[in-house]
Motif scaffolding. Structure first.
Motif, PDB file in Angstrom:
ATOM      1  N   GLU A 289      10.795 -22.114  13.033  1.00 50.44           N
ATOM      2  CA  GLU A 289      11.749 -23.030  12.407  1.00 50.44           C
ATOM      3  C   GLU A 289      13.175 -22.499  12.504  1.00 50.44           C
ATOM      4  O   GLU A 289      14.107 -23.258  12.769  1.00 50.44           O
ATOM      5  N   ALA A 290      13.341 -21.190  12.286  1.00 52.96           N
ATOM      6  CA  ALA A 290      14.678 -20.601  12.376  1.00 52.96           C
ATOM      7  C   ALA A 290      15.239 -20.736  13.788  1.00 52.96           C
ATOM      8  O   ALA A 290      16.422 -21.062  13.978  1.00 52.96           O
ATOM      9  N   TRP A 291      14.390 -20.501  14.791  1.00 49.30           N
ATOM     10  CA  TRP A 291      14.838 -20.609  16.178  1.00 49.30           C
ATOM     11  C   TRP A 291      15.270 -22.041  16.492  1.00 49.30           C
ATOM     12  O   TRP A 291      16.298 -22.260  17.143  1.00 49.30           O
ATOM     13  N   GLU A 292      14.523 -23.004  16.008  1.00 48.87           N
ATOM     14  CA  GLU A 292      14.844 -24.405  16.275  1.00 48.87           C
ATOM     15  C   GLU A 292      16.166 -24.807  15.622  1.00 48.87           C
ATOM     16  O   GLU A 292      16.972 -25.526  16.214  1.00 48.87           O
ATOM     17  N   VAL A 293      16.418 -24.300  14.404  1.00 45.41           N
ATOM     18  CA  VAL A 293      17.650 -24.666  13.688  1.00 45.41           C
ATOM     19  C   VAL A 293      18.858 -23.940  14.266  1.00 45.41           C
ATOM     20  O   VAL A 293      19.879 -24.563  14.590  1.00 45.41           O
ATOM     21  N   TYR A 294      18.737 -22.615  14.401  1.00 42.88           N
ATOM     22  CA  TYR A 294      19.916 -21.805  14.706  1.00 42.88           C
ATOM     23  C   TYR A 294      20.184 -21.625  16.192  1.00 42.88           C
ATOM     24  O   TYR A 294      21.303 -21.279  16.568  1.00 42.88           O
ATOM     25  N   PHE A 295      19.174 -21.816  17.028  1.00 38.96           N
ATOM     26  CA  PHE A 295      19.489 -21.754  18.454  1.00 38.96           C
ATOM     27  C   PHE A 295      19.363 -23.102  19.138  1.00 38.96           C
ATOM     28  O   PHE A 295      20.304 -23.567  19.778  1.00 38.96           O
ATOM     29  N   GLU A 296      18.220 -23.729  19.022  1.00 40.00           N
ATOM     30  CA  GLU A 296      18.016 -24.958  19.783  1.00 40.00           C
ATOM     31  C   GLU A 296      18.999 -26.043  19.354  1.00 40.00           C
ATOM     32  O   GLU A 296      19.537 -26.771  20.198  1.00 40.00           O
ATOM     33  N   LYS A 322       9.251 -21.482  24.441  1.00 45.23           N
ATOM     34  CA  LYS A 322       7.786 -21.383  24.353  1.00 45.23           C
ATOM     35  C   LYS A 322       7.382 -20.132  23.565  1.00 45.23           C
ATOM     36  O   LYS A 322       6.396 -20.154  22.821  1.00 45.23           O
ATOM     37  N   GLU A 323       8.142 -19.058  23.720  1.00 43.50           N
ATOM     38  CA  GLU A 323       7.788 -17.805  23.051  1.00 43.50           C
ATOM     39  C   GLU A 323       7.937 -17.872  21.539  1.00 43.50           C
ATOM     40  O   GLU A 323       7.367 -17.033  20.828  1.00 43.50           O
ATOM     41  N   LYS A 324       8.707 -18.833  21.030  1.00 43.83           N
ATOM     42  CA  LYS A 324       8.871 -18.933  19.577  1.00 43.83           C
ATOM     43  C   LYS A 324       7.531 -19.123  18.882  1.00 43.83           C
ATOM     44  O   LYS A 324       7.403 -18.841  17.690  1.00 43.83           O
ATOM     45  N   GLU A 325       6.536 -19.601  19.602  1.00 43.45           N
ATOM     46  CA  GLU A 325       5.199 -19.787  19.046  1.00 43.45           C
ATOM     47  C   GLU A 325       4.418 -18.472  18.963  1.00 43.45           C
ATOM     48  O   GLU A 325       3.400 -18.402  18.277  1.00 43.45           O
ATOM     49  N   HIS A 326       4.876 -17.438  19.655  1.00 45.57           N
ATOM     50  CA  HIS A 326       4.053 -16.244  19.844  1.00 45.57           C
ATOM     51  C   HIS A 326       4.704 -14.931  19.425  1.00 45.57           C
ATOM     52  O   HIS A 326       3.997 -13.999  19.043  1.00 45.57           O
ATOM     53  N   ILE A 327       6.008 -14.847  19.526  1.00 48.80           N
ATOM     54  CA  ILE A 327       6.658 -13.536  19.546  1.00 48.80           C
ATOM     55  C   ILE A 327       6.492 -12.763  18.250  1.00 48.80           C
ATOM     56  O   ILE A 327       6.303 -11.546  18.247  1.00 48.80           O
ATOM     57  N   SER A 328       6.524 -13.437  17.099  1.00 45.45           N
ATOM     58  CA  SER A 328       6.401 -12.716  15.826  1.00 45.45           C
ATOM     59  C   SER A 328       4.998 -12.138  15.663  1.00 45.45           C
ATOM     60  O   SER A 328       4.833 -11.007  15.179  1.00 45.45           O
ATOM     61  N   HIS A 329       3.980 -12.885  16.074  1.00 46.86           N
ATOM     62  CA  HIS A 329       2.592 -12.432  15.941  1.00 46.86           C
ATOM     63  C   HIS A 329       2.334 -11.238  16.862  1.00 46.86           C
ATOM     64  O   HIS A 329       1.657 -10.275  16.477  1.00 46.86           O
ATOM     65  N   GLN A 330       2.884 -11.305  18.061  1.00 50.85           N
ATOM     66  CA  GLN A 330       2.684 -10.218  19.014  1.00 50.85           C
ATOM     67  C   GLN A 330       3.393  -8.951  18.549  1.00 50.85           C
ATOM     68  O   GLN A 330       2.854  -7.839  18.680  1.00 50.85           O
ATOM     69  N   ALA A 331       4.600  -9.092  17.999  1.00 50.87           N
ATOM     70  CA  ALA A 331       5.350  -7.922  17.533  1.00 50.87           C
ATOM     71  C   ALA A 331       4.645  -7.254  16.351  1.00 50.87           C
ATOM     72  O   ALA A 331       4.496  -6.022  16.311  1.00 50.87           O
ATOM     73  N   TRP A 332       4.200  -8.055  15.364  1.00 58.55           N
ATOM     74  CA  TRP A 332       3.537  -7.448  14.199  1.00 58.55           C
ATOM     75  C   TRP A 332       2.206  -6.822  14.583  1.00 58.55           C
ATOM     76  O   TRP A 332       1.807  -5.791  14.023  1.00 58.55           O
ATOM     77  N   TRP A 333       1.515  -7.411  15.544  1.00 58.53           N
ATOM     78  CA  TRP A 333       0.251  -6.827  16.006  1.00 58.53           C
ATOM     79  C   TRP A 333       0.497  -5.462  16.644  1.00 58.53           C
ATOM     80  O   TRP A 333      -0.288  -4.527  16.461  1.00 58.53           O
ATOM     81  N   ILE A 334       1.582  -5.318  17.395  1.00 59.86           N
ATOM     82  CA  ILE A 334       1.936  -4.019  17.980  1.00 59.86           C
ATOM     83  C   ILE A 334       2.120  -2.991  16.870  1.00 59.86           C
ATOM     84  O   ILE A 334       1.574  -1.881  16.923  1.00 59.86           O
ATOM     85  N   PHE A 335       2.890  -3.353  15.847  1.00 58.78           N
ATOM     86  CA  PHE A 335       3.145  -2.390  14.774  1.00 58.78           C
ATOM     87  C   PHE A 335       1.893  -2.109  13.945  1.00 58.78           C
ATOM     88  O   PHE A 335       1.715  -0.988  13.451  1.00 58.78           O
TER      89      PHE A 335
END
Length: 499
Positions: A289-296, A322-335
């Protein structure tokens, strides 16, 4: 003498501070102004975006400081740390202190440097004034967060950690890349790409998240900094407008820089994405949602306005969409996998948080990411909380572990690119990072990659615990590992009287 009017006073205290060179070549005094290929035909066309004289600046900032520190004192005297929503929240502040606050200091140094490199007085003064702003931000952020150091682990050695800890090489390398570029590229990277286009995705989630989670100290320094950020954003817009209006040959250079720094900025913001979706107990909005408001929306309108100069949307912005659907989940999984080697705690999202993520990401979360957390919960219940025993491969450019996936194919397949330079093979996480490397291989071949340095024995030896405790200065067992059972959680329960 008659009192000067505001216009004359402003001119005398800004533009008239310049001088003519009588015995030195002006080009020799400003040697960095030409080598990037940027052509400046008339520095007088520079519009001062700050519209402040230094005496007015100090008065304005002093008033803000009085109010700011009064609230800091009240927060400390009233045990403000007890009013936050959950001890998990404090780990987001640990990331901010170790990952973001040192960047403000790098910005202070960077603007002080480029403020010397322009022959145009307007750009010099704007850069030097922003340099002072950035130093103030460092100080207020340290003071705001120092209160938590008295009660929680992981705050004690933030400056040292920023220079050495593996995941902090991501923000550190971003600013070192900008500062080792030329002065015009630095301004476009930090003032335009980051401050103007992407800063709302950093500051608004952090400050809104702080407000939603009872952290009034962070909210206050955020509001105090935001008025400065508004000026910084006007500088970013003035830079892009000025360069594009000066000479038509500047257009391809500027577009190349926009493509590069937009991509580098979005990779850096993956830390913010995971903070929003996973680290805030009381959530503001999803990263999507943040990406859609503040960038798109906001960024899309900006680039539409810049079309008249010939500027297009940044390259690979469709991939990030497309990555807005994935990037937060992938980053937290790494940590989560490497939580034993981090300077903060990680955890499995609660069931209601998993449901929230399913609601916010209906097309992707249940398909790709909920099964991972269900497996992690099962392993934890069996006493097998998972930590990765290996070292991750890092991207040569953004330095993020290779955890991002393909966006133009199978979203479950790791994205991997490579390039050769002087007989050596280098690895990247994406087309965006690959393009950046190929454009400047001499620069990025020198990247200080933490995993490589560990394997070469340059980080204190081969034993993990020695690297963590002596080289990183992480207090093993207190600063790292899972939130569940941590000293932070135990103290919180004692304070709150939870059995």
């Amino acid at each position: 003498m008659a009192k000067l009017n505001l216009k004359d006073k402003y001119r005398l205290l800004t533009r008239d501070l310049d001088w003519d060179f009588s015995y030195q070549d002006r080009k020799e005094a400003f040697p960095y102004e030409d080598f990037e290929g940027i052509k400046i035909t008339d520095w007088s066309k520079w519009e001062d975006p700050f519209r402040l004289t230094m005496d007015a600046y100090w008065k304005y900032q002093a008033e803000k400081e009085k109010k700011l520190y009064a609230i800091f004192d009240a927060f400390a005297q009233n045990n403000g740390q007890l009013n936050i929503s959950d001890p998990r929240y404090v780990n987001a502040i640990k990331i901010f202190l170790t990952g973001v606050t040192p960047l403000e200091y790098q910005a202070y140094q960077g603007y002080a440097h480029v403020g010397r490199q322009f022959s145009g007085i307007g750009a010099r003064i704007a850069s030097q004034m922003q340099s002072i702003d950035e130093l103030r931000h460092v100080q207020t952020q340290i003071h705001a967060m120092s209160h938590y150091n008295k009660y929680f682990d992981g705050f004690q050695d933030w400056s040292h950690m920023h220079d050495r800890v593996w995941y902090l090489s991501v923000p550190k390398s971003f600013f070192e890349d900008a500062r080792s570029a030329g002065p015009f590229e630095f301004l476009l990277a930090i003032s335009f790409a980051f401050e103007y286009v992407l800063t709302n995705l950093l500051f608004v989630p952090f400050m809104s998240g702080a407000a939603h989670n009872g952290d009034m100290a962070t909210v206050t320094f955020g509001f105090s900094a935001q008025s400065d950020e508004a000026r910084h954003m006007t500088l970013g817009l003035e830079i892009i407008k000025f360069l594009l209006e000066q000479h038509e040959d500047n257009l391809p250079i500027v577009q190349k820089w926009i493509d590069k720094w937009f991509w580098r900025g979005t990779r850096l913001l993956s830390i913010v994405a995971m903070m929003m979706d996973y680290m805030l107990p009381n959530k503001v909005m999803s990263w999507k949602e943040a990406w859609e408001v503040y960038f798109e929306e906001a960024g899309g309108a900006l680039f539409k306005d810049l079309e008249r100069y010939g500027i297009r949307m940044p390259k690979y912005s469709d991939v990030i969409e497309k990555e807005k659907e994935h990037i937060s989940h992938q980053a937290w999984w790494i940590f989560y996998n490497f939580g034993h080697a981090a300077g903060f705690h990680t955890w499995i999202p609660a069931d209601e948080e998993l449901d929230w993520l399913s609601e916010k990401y209906p097309d992707t979360f249940d398909k790709y990411y909920r099964p991972r957390w269900e497996l992690a919960k099962k392993m934890e219940a069996e006493g097998k909380r998972f930590y990765s025993s290996g070292l991750p491969q890092l991207c040569q450019v953004c330095q993020v572990p290779m955890g991002f996936t393909e966006m133009n194919g199978d979203a479950g397949e790791i994205s991997y690119r490579c390039a050769e330079f002087e007989g050596e093979r280098y690895h990247m996480c994406s087309d965006g990072c690959h393009d950046i490397f190929v454009e400047e291989p001499e620069k990025f071949a020198q990247s200080w990659l933490p995993v490589h340095q560990i394997l070469q024995g340059n980080c204190g030896g081969p034993e993990l615990e020695k690297i963590l405790s002596e080289y990183y200065r992480i207090n093993v067992g207190a600063d790292n590992l899972d939130m569940k059972g941590s000293p932070d959680e135990q103290r919180w329960k004692e304070w709150k009287g939870v059995a």
